[in-house]
Design an enzyme around this catalytic site. Sequence first.
Site, PDB file in Angstrom:
ATOM      1  N   CYS A  26       0.800  -1.222   0.000  1.00 56.50           N
ATOM      2  CA  CYS A  26       0.000   0.000   0.000  1.00 56.50           C
ATOM      3  C   CYS A  26       0.833   1.272   0.000  1.00 56.50           C
ATOM      4  O   CYS A  26       0.534   2.218  -0.739  1.00 56.50           O
ATOM      5  CB  CYS A  26      -0.987  -0.013   1.163  1.00 56.50           C
ATOM      6  SG  CYS A  26      -0.246   0.009   2.820  1.00 56.50           S
ATOM      7  N   HIS A  75      -2.899   1.466   6.799  1.00 53.49           N
ATOM      8  CA  HIS A  75      -3.118   1.442   5.357  1.00 53.49           C
ATOM      9  C   HIS A  75      -2.819   2.840   4.835  1.00 53.49           C
ATOM     10  O   HIS A  75      -3.148   3.841   5.478  1.00 53.49           O
ATOM     11  CB  HIS A  75      -4.551   1.043   5.010  1.00 53.49           C
ATOM     12  CG  HIS A  75      -4.821   1.031   3.528  1.00 53.49           C
ATOM     13  ND1 HIS A  75      -4.078   0.279   2.653  1.00 53.49           N
ATOM     14  CD2 HIS A  75      -5.731   1.708   2.773  1.00 53.49           C
ATOM     15  CE1 HIS A  75      -4.528   0.476   1.421  1.00 53.49           C
ATOM     16  NE2 HIS A  75      -5.523   1.349   1.465  1.00 53.49           N
ATOM     17  N   ASP A 100      -7.070   6.004  -3.777  1.00 54.28           N
ATOM     18  CA  ASP A 100      -6.367   4.837  -3.227  1.00 54.28           C
ATOM     19  C   ASP A 100      -6.025   3.860  -4.349  1.00 54.28           C
ATOM     20  O   ASP A 100      -6.902   3.194  -4.890  1.00 54.28           O
ATOM     21  CB  ASP A 100      -7.249   4.152  -2.188  1.00 54.28           C
ATOM     22  CG  ASP A 100      -6.515   3.024  -1.458  1.00 54.28           C
ATOM     23  OD1 ASP A 100      -5.360   2.735  -1.820  1.00 54.28           O
ATOM     24  OD2 ASP A 100      -7.091   2.442  -0.518  1.00 54.28           O
ATOM     25  N   ASP A 108     -17.528  -0.284  12.803  1.00 60.72           N
ATOM     26  CA  ASP A 108     -17.521  -0.853  14.150  1.00 60.72           C
ATOM     27  C   ASP A 108     -16.861  -2.228  14.114  1.00 60.72           C
ATOM     28  O   ASP A 108     -16.926  -2.943  13.111  1.00 60.72           O
ATOM     29  CB  ASP A 108     -18.946  -0.997  14.685  1.00 60.72           C
ATOM     30  CG  ASP A 108     -19.589   0.343  14.988  1.00 60.72           C
ATOM     31  OD1 ASP A 108     -18.844   1.321  15.155  1.00 60.72           O
ATOM     32  OD2 ASP A 108     -20.828   0.402  15.055  1.00 60.72           O
TER      33      ASP A 108
END
Length: 709
Positions: A287, A345, A368, A410
């Site tokens: 990444c 990330h 991204d 979550d």
Amino acid sequence: MDCIQQTNIGGTNDGHCQLRLVDFEGHINHISHETLGLSRKHLVVRRGKPFKLTLRFHGRSWNPHSEGLVLEVWLGSLSERIPVQFSDTQPNPQHWSANIHPGSVHSESVTIYICSPVRSSVALYNLLLHKETRQSRSTYAVGSFVLLCNPWLKDDPVYMPQEDQRQEYIKSDYGVVFMGTNLNVCQRPWSFGQYEPGVLEACLKLLEVSPQHLNDKTRDYILRADPAYLSRVVCAMVNCNDDLGILLGKWQGSYESGVNPTEWGGSADILRRWVSSNFSPVRYGQCWVFASVLCTVMRVLGIPSRVVTVFNAAHDTDANSSIEEFYSSTGEKLNLSKDSIWNFHVWVECWMRRPDLSAAFDGWQVVDPTPQEKSAGIFCCGPCPVAAVQQRCLRAPFDTPFIFASVDADVIRLIVRNGQVVGRTVDTERVGKVIYTKGIGSDSPENLTPAYKMKKRAQPVCTARNFSYCRSAVVSSCQTAEIASSPEEPAPGLEVSLKIKGKQSWGESIWMSVTVTNNLGHSRVLVEHLNAQIKEYNRSPQESFWEMHKEVHIQPHQTLTLQHTIPASEYESVLAAQNIVNLAVVIKDEQTKERVMHAQEFNISSPQISMEIEGGDSLHIYKEHTVQVYFTNNLTKTLDGAVLTVEGSGLLKGKHEARLAHLNQGKKIEKTVSIMASSLGTKILMATFSHSNSPTVMSRSYHKVTITA
């Protein structure tokens, strides 16, 4: 510069005034357009701002009364004629113009000021000059120039108002990538390398071999005026999953057929390898490599960009904005979920206006390039407005739900025993714990978390029905909904938290505390289970390397703090320097079978390698400097097969090594190298230390140097 065509119309060309030379005034134009150093081959200018070129004639002087000059710009099959006029007025930034200022005509030369529209396409243009009389026309191939976005110009969609921001996000060729975990943030420098030879040309070539260009050149040229379009094209081309892209991703296994992603220190080497291999993908990227190369290309094209790290980034494969994690009843994390959380990330933010939305969504956009999910059929992600993520306008293009889950999902932790769920906790704070980018003019992190996340409370949620309100920037009109998806539950009888003490360093014991609270009015007998596992930043943990079980007695409404230690000897033989520890505690009530748990993940700082440069960190171009590199073994044991390696793109050719069969405790291994830079900017020296007792590199250190004229 050659005369490629001469046309006679109803008469003869006297030939007395011939174009001899075109001076592109490269140095002056590059300084004026903030493009100095981007290319040694092309004139590089920014759209919407005049640049000048000087025509030099031989024979008699040019007569403006009888000989007209017309410039013609070509972009593929698209062209536009620009009559050269005498004027010193400010050009209209919406149209091409070519003006001669009073006093710019001399006996054998004339200076022309050319200005492109502010919404011109980013590309390499060809320029022709027509010299026309009533009887004839002579046409000359003047040359070519590169046109980039202009963040200095207010009318440009990438306009950035602050000069210190433009210096950091456009002109700086040096960056910092934040890695590790939120409990122990590490940083590594990155050389974006936009001033390295061949980098600008590689970025232009990337646009030329994109599927969009190969499928329809004219349409691609027209759309390149839009920074949002450019960002999607470049994002998809940085990975090679759908096209002739730059990098092939690899996250596990052997890297012998390429370069381990941890060994890259800059973008220039990657881009040049890609071009020289006839657009075969460079092996390998992860990444931060994908993101850093994307940042380089966007800065070269003139779009302000920065590398951003999300700590605890969720990878939500089922698009439900929640991540399930499974643990055994003794605290071992189980690999049962398709969803995952990466400890960090890295993606890119690009600065632009979004006329397809509203002014509320102008500014930073997430782009991204790491190939995870497809967007409109290709492996790219964004541009997604950061403001849309914060305001939960999930229908704003592009890919907002995926980005939102990455920073705000979550975490549901489930304790499993014999195939049954025997405990459940919800963590609303873990994902997107902190979001960092390099500070302006500093290596320290700037905290971007508030730009992405509101506090967990009633927040606007944009649905298909109310998205039109968000387009109009009336965010307050969006529906509100509680984030919590389940009704309020009674307070648990037991509560537990786990805290790691301080930042962990290699060779030192790991200290932790477990806090247990009994919320009931009677004493209880508990069993405490602690479990430690090795993991890599983007994968599930491996098998446990340490565990502990203990019976605990707790009084009514009492809070206990339990202290624990993992000696260095327990992890040194199994943990690589870049690995992460997953530590979990499960507390079980022996009578009621109630179970509660908490988990933390942290990294251990590796030992440092020292680098000392003769003359300091500001070096002169084309001058040799000596660098002393050494590693001292401060561990409690001898390290066999010690190897110290030094390399640096733009400073050193290849890798330079020192080896020792045995590196005893307290002793050091060292290497002296000579470095010399052939281009300006910031360069990165990288040193690694490894030994045969460990399967991977034990330590990796970096040192930045600034090259001046």
